[in-house]
Design a protein around this motif. Structure first.
Motif, PDB file in Angstrom:
ATOM      1  N   GLU A  92       0.805  -1.184   0.099  1.00  0.00           N
ATOM      2  CA  GLU A  92       0.017  -0.077   0.069  1.00  0.00           C
ATOM      3  C   GLU A  92       0.910   1.240   0.243  1.00  0.00           C
ATOM      4  N   SER A  93       2.163   0.967   0.713  1.00  0.00           N
ATOM      5  CA  SER A  93       2.753   2.321   1.046  1.00  0.00           C
ATOM      6  C   SER A  93       3.589   2.621  -0.231  1.00  0.00           C
ATOM      7  N   ALA A  94       4.051   1.481  -1.008  1.00  0.00           N
ATOM      8  CA  ALA A  94       4.899   1.570  -2.118  1.00  0.00           C
ATOM      9  C   ALA A  94       3.741   1.973  -3.360  1.00  0.00           C
ATOM     10  N   ILE A  95       2.745   1.579  -3.366  1.00  0.00           N
ATOM     11  CA  ILE A  95       1.702   1.981  -4.416  1.00  0.00           C
ATOM     12  C   ILE A  95       1.449   3.672  -4.383  1.00  0.00           C
ATOM     13  N   THR A  96       1.372   4.087  -3.179  1.00  0.00           N
ATOM     14  CA  THR A  96       0.915   5.475  -3.032  1.00  0.00           C
ATOM     15  C   THR A  96       2.071   6.146  -3.159  1.00  0.00           C
ATOM     16  N   TRP A  97       3.271   5.859  -3.141  1.00  0.00           N
ATOM     17  CA  TRP A  97       4.488   6.556  -3.543  1.00  0.00           C
ATOM     18  C   TRP A  97       4.681   6.485  -4.873  1.00  0.00           C
ATOM     19  N   GLY A  98       4.569   5.207  -5.514  1.00  0.00           N
ATOM     20  CA  GLY A  98       4.781   5.166  -6.889  1.00  0.00           C
ATOM     21  C   GLY A  98       4.056   5.951  -7.678  1.00  0.00           C
ATOM     22  N   ASN A  99       2.652   5.771  -7.344  1.00  0.00           N
ATOM     23  CA  ASN A  99       1.539   6.565  -8.013  1.00  0.00           C
ATOM     24  C   ASN A  99       1.489   7.989  -7.865  1.00  0.00           C
ATOM     25  N   SER A 100       2.654   8.562  -7.065  1.00  0.00           N
ATOM     26  CA  SER A 100       2.832  10.221  -7.102  1.00  0.00           C
ATOM     27  C   SER A 100       3.807  10.637  -7.925  1.00  0.00           C
ATOM     28  N   ARG A 101       4.563   9.419  -8.603  1.00  0.00           N
ATOM     29  CA  ARG A 101       5.512   9.782  -9.411  1.00  0.00           C
ATOM     30  C   ARG A 101       5.510   9.333 -10.903  1.00  0.00           C
ATOM     31  N   ILE A 102       4.449   8.325 -11.027  1.00  0.00           N
ATOM     32  CA  ILE A 102       4.169   7.676 -12.609  1.00  0.00           C
ATOM     33  C   ILE A 102       2.715   7.963 -12.767  1.00  0.00           C
ATOM     34  N   VAL A 103       2.468   8.143 -13.919  1.00  0.00           N
ATOM     35  CA  VAL A 103       1.130   8.291 -14.612  1.00  0.00           C
ATOM     36  C   VAL A 103       0.938   7.071 -15.402  1.00  0.00           C
ATOM     37  N   SER A 104      -0.180   6.153 -14.758  1.00  0.00           N
ATOM     38  CA  SER A 104      -0.452   4.780 -15.492  1.00  0.00           C
ATOM     39  C   SER A 104      -1.808   4.435 -15.227  1.00  0.00           C
ATOM     40  N   TRP A 105      -2.540   3.958 -16.294  1.00  0.00           N
ATOM     41  CA  TRP A 105      -3.785   3.324 -16.150  1.00  0.00           C
ATOM     42  C   TRP A 105      -3.978   2.224 -15.324  1.00  0.00           C
ATOM     43  N   TRP A 106      -2.842   1.564 -14.940  1.00  0.00           N
ATOM     44  CA  TRP A 106      -2.759   0.253 -14.293  1.00  0.00           C
ATOM     45  C   TRP A 106      -2.171   0.595 -12.913  1.00  0.00           C
ATOM     46  N   LEU A 107      -2.453  -0.456 -11.818  1.00  0.00           N
ATOM     47  CA  LEU A 107      -1.626  -0.539 -10.591  1.00  0.00           C
ATOM     48  C   LEU A 107      -0.481  -1.240 -11.051  1.00  0.00           C
ATOM     49  N   PRO A 108       0.831  -0.937 -10.464  1.00  0.00           N
ATOM     50  CA  PRO A 108       1.967  -1.579 -10.719  1.00  0.00           C
ATOM     51  C   PRO A 108       1.819  -3.308 -10.036  1.00  0.00           C
ATOM     52  N   ARG A 109       2.616  -3.778 -10.978  1.00  0.00           N
ATOM     53  CA  ARG A 109       2.920  -5.260 -10.531  1.00  0.00           C
ATOM     54  C   ARG A 109       4.073  -5.059  -9.542  1.00  0.00           C
ATOM     55  N   ILE A 110       3.987  -5.821  -8.461  1.00  0.00           N
ATOM     56  CA  ILE A 110       5.107  -5.606  -7.491  1.00  0.00           C
ATOM     57  C   ILE A 110       5.857  -6.980  -7.037  1.00  0.00           C
ATOM     58  N   GLU A 111       6.930  -6.800  -6.778  1.00  0.00           N
ATOM     59  CA  GLU A 111       7.936  -8.232  -6.769  1.00  0.00           C
ATOM     60  C   GLU A 111       8.573  -7.848  -5.570  1.00  0.00           C
ATOM     61  N   ILE A 112       8.585  -8.770  -4.489  1.00  0.00           N
ATOM     62  CA  ILE A 112       9.377  -8.447  -3.511  1.00  0.00           C
ATOM     63  C   ILE A 112      11.037  -9.107  -3.865  1.00  0.00           C
ATOM     64  N   VAL A 113      11.778  -8.199  -3.769  1.00  0.00           N
ATOM     65  CA  VAL A 113      13.219  -8.546  -4.176  1.00  0.00           C
ATOM     66  C   VAL A 113      13.876  -9.189  -2.776  1.00  0.00           C
ATOM     67  N   ARG A 114      13.756  -8.359  -1.786  1.00  0.00           N
ATOM     68  CA  ARG A 114      14.453  -8.928  -0.330  1.00  0.00           C
ATOM     69  C   ARG A 114      13.598  -8.472   0.691  1.00  0.00           C
ATOM     70  N   GLU A 115      13.531  -9.160   1.846  1.00  0.00           N
ATOM     71  CA  GLU A 115      12.845  -8.889   3.157  1.00  0.00           C
ATOM     72  C   GLU A 115      13.582  -9.395   4.145  1.00  0.00           C
ATOM     73  N   ALA A 116      13.290  -8.800   5.491  1.00  0.00           N
ATOM     74  CA  ALA A 116      13.700  -9.306   6.599  1.00  0.00           C
ATOM     75  C   ALA A 116      13.021  -8.820   7.926  1.00  0.00           C
ATOM     76  N   ARG A 117      13.111  -9.700   8.685  1.00  0.00           N
ATOM     77  CA  ARG A 117      12.152  -9.291   9.972  1.00  0.00           C
ATOM     78  C   ARG A 117      13.545  -8.831  10.797  1.00  0.00           C
ATOM     79  N   ALA A 118      13.612  -7.600  11.383  1.00  0.00           N
ATOM     80  CA  ALA A 118      14.617  -6.742  11.978  1.00  0.00           C
ATOM     81  C   ALA A 118      14.290  -5.965  13.096  1.00  0.00           C
ATOM     82  N   TYR A 119      15.086  -5.840  14.295  1.00  0.00           N
ATOM     83  CA  TYR A 119      14.609  -5.001  15.365  1.00  0.00           C
ATOM     84  C   TYR A 119      15.805  -3.834  15.288  1.00  0.00           C
ATOM     85  N   LYS A 120      14.830  -3.025  15.878  1.00  0.00           N
ATOM     86  CA  LYS A 120      15.478  -1.418  16.297  1.00  0.00           C
ATOM     87  C   LYS A 120      15.936  -1.691  17.390  1.00  0.00           C
TER      88      LYS A 120
END
Length: 161
Positions: A92-120
């Motif tokens: 949701e956060s990525a789409i909101t950010w991306g849609n503010s930069r790119i004009v497109s009729w379609w929602l983007p396809r999203i791919e997870i490149v890397r992910e991790a559970r981490a602690y601050k």
């Protein structure tokens, strides 16, 4: 137990061995693929840091350095958000950010490149008989009484729920 922690930048000065609490996040590196009419397709990278306690998402500049620490289980805050909720928040956060930069009729396809559970890391220590808490990534100090609402003070800041 072994956990991944976000590389601490700040640590309390003049405190030989502060204790700590580990605050849960899930970090995602996402690729957004936008189709566009009459123009070339666009690909954007997005880094989402999802707070697993309060279900908020922040955009990052990159995938933060992670280190493995061996810690006692009691120093780890339990997440209140499950993986699926965190993933949806990141998308949701990525789409909101991306849609503010790119004009497109379609929602983007999203791919997870890397992910991790981490602690601050939040450092816990005492100075001048006051219990303090320090954010290891930005160095901000908070009175533990103010954060927990104890000591007759009104709770302020990000730790209040």
């Amino acid at each position: 137990m072994k956990v991944s922690i976000m590389r601490p930048i700040f640590r309390p000065e003049d405190v030989p061995d502060p204790s700590f609490v580990l605050y849960p996040y899930h970090i995602f590196h996402l690729k957004l693929f936008y189709k566009r009419l009459g123009k070339s397709d666009r690909v954007l990278d997005y880094f989402a840091y999802v707070d697993l306690y309060r279900l908020g998402a922040e955009r990052g500049d990159g995938f933060i350095d992670l280190y493995e620490w061996d810690v006692e289980e009691r120093s780890i805050m339990e997440p209140l958000v499950d993986y699926e909720e965190a993933r949806m928040k990141a998308f949701e956060s990525a789409i909101t950010w991306g849609n503010s930069r790119i004009v497109s009729w379609w929602l983007p396809r999203i791919e997870i490149v890397r992910e991790a559970r981490a602690y601050k890391v939040f450092w816990l220590y005492e100075r001048d008989r006051e219990k303090l808490l320090m954010d290891s990534l930005d160095g901000k100090e908070f009175s533990l009484d103010a954060v927990t609402g104890k000591g007759g003070r009104k709770c302020k800041g990000a730790w209040c729920r």
